[in-house]
Design an enzyme around this catalytic site. Structure first.
Site, PDB file in Angstrom:
ATOM      1  N   ALA A   1      22.255  -1.675  14.176  1.00 22.56           N
ATOM      2  CA  ALA A   1      23.469  -2.482  14.064  1.00 22.56           C
ATOM      3  C   ALA A   1      23.213  -3.747  13.246  1.00 22.56           C
ATOM      4  CB  ALA A   1      23.981  -2.846  15.458  1.00 22.56           C
TER       5      ALA A   1
ATOM      6  N   LYS B   1      20.873  -4.201  10.990  1.00 20.63           N
ATOM      7  CA  LYS B   1      20.593  -3.856   9.596  1.00 20.63           C
ATOM      8  C   LYS B   1      21.856  -3.409   8.864  1.00 20.63           C
ATOM      9  CE  LYS B   1      16.275  -4.900   9.461  1.00 20.63           C
ATOM     10  NZ  LYS B   1      15.811  -6.029   8.615  1.00 20.63           N
TER      11      LYS B   1
ATOM     12  N   TYR C   1      18.708  -2.532  16.486  1.00 20.29           N
ATOM     13  CA  TYR C   1      18.103  -2.689  15.156  1.00 20.29           C
ATOM     14  C   TYR C   1      19.037  -2.139  14.076  1.00 20.29           C
ATOM     15  CZ  TYR C   1      14.632  -2.319  11.396  1.00 20.29           C
ATOM     16  OH  TYR C   1      13.958  -2.436  10.198  1.00 20.29           O
TER      17      TYR C   1
END
Length: 249
Positions: free
Chosen positions: A151, A153, A149
């Site tokens: 990475a 974002k 998640y």
């Protein structure tokens, strides 16, 4: 033509709050998401009208069909695209299977890539537009067990900045909101029974310098600020952390 906004992940949480807020400001809202019933519940709260664009964003054929429906209309002019759709998984490094990473990649990043790619020529044709990507404070400051998640974002932030450089010459603004911990269905605590939910929130509140977690409505207002030419016409490539100060801790 009436001004319009396209919002992904619009069936609940930040997406739903954003749709309702844009509707209050006179925007017709294209609601994109998988759950048609929940989209319908949001639509009735959009004061300036809404259209249900139910589809799985990872289904490229279905997504392209919906994009064509939106961009071919002569009734509404899309001024803002909000790439909000996302999923959140907590897992250790060893638990991070290829399937989990691929799912995070498709929903949290590629949906934004595909919609941005589709709307760039539309915005060029119509003299400009605004794109707001929803990243996360974890894209700025990751925590353990959120590698996929966080990475994706972080990539969303980089995507925002790169697209803003390409779009500037065509009056296409691309900005990003990075929410912190917000009380929405993406988090497991949101669906707990009231007593347990309140206890979980009480434990998280001190993590923020402002002493509480955020609300979907607060993020929606930040998204509207960056999306609207009335409020941020000279802003592009920005990453706005709306997180109670948690990334500073």
């Amino acid at each position: 033509m009436k001004k319009a906004v396209v919002i992904t992940g619009a069936s609940s949480g930040i997406g739903a709050a954003t749709a309702i807020h844009f509707g209050k400001q006179g925007y017709f809202v294209y609601l994109m998401g998988r759950n048609k019933d929940r989209l319908a519940e949001v639509a009735v709260q959009c004061r300036s009208g809404a259209s249900l664009m139910s589809c799985d964003l990872t289904d490229l054929a279905a997504l392209n069909k919906r994009i064509a429906e939106i961009t071919s209309t002569t009734i509404h002019k899309v001024e803002v695209l909000v790439n909000n759709a996302g999923i959140f998984d907590v897992h250790s490094t060893e638990q991070g299977s290829d399937e989990l990473w691929q799912k995070e990649f498709e929903v949290n990043l590629m949906s934004a890539v595909r919609l941005t790619r589709a709307f760039f020529p539309y915005f060029k044709q119509h003299g400009g537009g605004s794109i707001v990507n929803v990243s996360s404070s974890l894209g700025l400051k990751p925590t353990a067990a959120t590698s996929a998640y966080s990475a994706m974002k972080a990539a969303m932030i980089n995507l925002t900045q790169s697209n803003s450089l390409e779009g500037g010459a065509f009056n296409i603004r691309v900005n990003c909101v990075a929410p912190g911990i917000v009380d929405t269905p993406i988090h497991q605590f949101h669906s707990l029974e009231e007593e347990k939910r309140n206890a979980a929130i009480a434990q998280m509140n001190p993590m923020q310098p402002l002493g509480r977690i955020g609300t979907a409505e607060e993020i929606a207002k930040a998204i509207y600020f960056l999306g609207s030419n009335d409020h941020s016409s000279w802003t592009t490539g920005a990453v706005l952390a709306v997180d109670g100060g948690i990334t500073n801790t």
